[in-house]
Design an enzyme around this catalytic site. Sequence first.
Site, PDB file in Angstrom:
ATOM      1  N   HIS A  73       5.054   7.228  -6.240  1.00 37.62           N
ATOM      2  CA  HIS A  73       4.354   7.534  -7.504  1.00 37.62           C
ATOM      3  C   HIS A  73       5.312   7.473  -8.697  1.00 37.62           C
ATOM      4  CE1 HIS A  73       0.626   8.784  -5.507  1.00 37.62           C
ATOM      5  NE2 HIS A  73       1.403   9.331  -4.582  1.00 37.62           N
ATOM      6  N   ASN A 145      -5.263  11.995  -4.834  1.00 40.37           N
ATOM      7  CA  ASN A 145      -5.291  10.557  -5.085  1.00 40.37           C
ATOM      8  C   ASN A 145      -6.668  10.158  -5.591  1.00 40.37           C
ATOM      9  OD1 ASN A 145      -2.638   9.708  -4.356  1.00 40.37           O
ATOM     10  ND2 ASN A 145      -3.155   9.903  -2.206  1.00 40.37           N
TER      11      ASN A 145
END
Length: 515
Positions: A73, A145
């Site tokens: 990420h 997510n």
Amino acid sequence: MAEQHNSDLDAIVNGGARTPGGEQTTRLNGAPVSSENHSVTQGQQGSVDLRDVHLLEKLAHFNRERVPERVVHAKGSGAFGELHITEDVSRYTCADLFQPGRVTPMLARFSTVAGEQGSPDGWRDVRGFALKFYTQEGNYDLVGNNTPVFFIRDGIKFPDFIHSQKRLPDTGLRDANMQWDFWTRTPESAHQVAYLMGDRGIPTNFRHMDGFGSHTYQWVNEDGERFWVKYHFKTQQGWEFWTDEEAEAAVGANADTSREDLFNAIERGDYPRWDVKVQIMPLDEAEDYRWNPFDLTKVWSQKDYPLIDVGYFELNRNPKNFFAQIEQASFEPSNLVRGIGFSPDKMLIARSFAYADAARYRVGANAHHLPVNRPLNEVNTYAKDGAMAYEFNDPSDPVYSPNAYAKGAGTDDDKETSGSGVTVGVAGDLGLWDETHGTDFTRGAYVQHPEDDDFAQPGMLYREVLDDAARERMAGNIARAMAGVSEQVEQQVYEYWGKVDPHLSQRVKELFTQS
Ligand code: NDP
């Protein structure tokens, strides 16, 4: 209330902001800089002089402008806003942020997973959906997510999984062979890969996608009743996605499509919103549900557990400084609050360590001192010092526990929590699941055996091993080591040794008062 929270958000967003500088620049010590254009040289053609401390400081600081990017990420964008609770879910959780009418300041960070900081936003990849809520009872972080499931269900596989999605060790290139090798040898990945290879595998931007807490959490109400919960964040903008061809064209022209979209939408006042919904599973239904409800690769069918409305959140403030407020933001699933706990989801438990630890590594042991990470409520902790320590306790506060000053959680008033784990869960400490899995979690003392008296063995040492002369030397040593204790601690010392042996205590008292 809303006004109060706005000023809270102001403090977070503006925290650390300098007032606009005038024409005169300064060194980091605040002294004026005479030139930003010319180094000091020994004569007009001579070499640069080491005494040009501004030049040295400027270069040295420049070398240190980056902290390590997140291993996963890494490429992300974020914005601030508020969570609004429009419904009443207080029968499921006593968490402050979910109480009816509550407005809670928050930060969201969206990201791609596998790419590095400069990678294109338009790659086919899962999108991170991390939320930080600055509640009145501490920060609550949710790290989800844009998919309800994940590739693996056990954190022990996480480094292997990410290695396979990143780059080859020799060429530094990404590699379909290792991606598919890992996936096809990891059957539990099929659900997430199906999602990823489907239409929603490339959202056009961060605003047009749903978010999911993904993991199963525990909610605990004021009566200590517990429920399993899954979070859903449904985009009010509607889902939009690209085909491979559309994404390739977009990525070729602009690597920052999602970042730009989010920033520009907020700048023009087009604030994105997500409806907040949950699925609730009664605690005892977990055992027999047709899917393992704690397995991160499975969803709970919405036909079995329909979505329940909770409220919505809106993002309406861009960060004022990307590095300070987004790059240094830390999202830690271990940041639980009262009324919310963990579940037996192995990935969640692994993340509860790994994310906080990533912040400690990337930003530092005191990452939580930064305005973007610091809770709104007072922090009262024995944690101290470490690199970049900014906050510190009042000098009158002791730096240890237990202590004589009745400050902080000393052992005297520690509640032993065991058995049901309810107390632990309500306290936002762990949140446990023992009843469905036959395991008790206890935060408590050692099991006592019949002779486990803490003072018995030192008493035996004193009475049965030492001779009179050694006993006397010991009393003297203690009395001399007590120099400087307060009256209260002096009495504690006599009581302590009195439990070891009354004669010893008496002798210590005599020697100390004579000294
Ligand atoms: P439902 O029919 O009740 O729900 C189907 C879900 O699929 C909806 O949340 C819908 O989201 C979502 N969806 C629609 N199109 C796509 C797409 N192209 N890619 C991914 N998701 C999509 O079924 P169940 O709850 O019984 O679940 C059936 C399957 O749906 C699951 O196996 C799972 O793969 C998928 N799913 C389930 C979710 C859940 O939490 N139960 C969440 C998301 C997907 P929307 O309402 O926004 O169209």
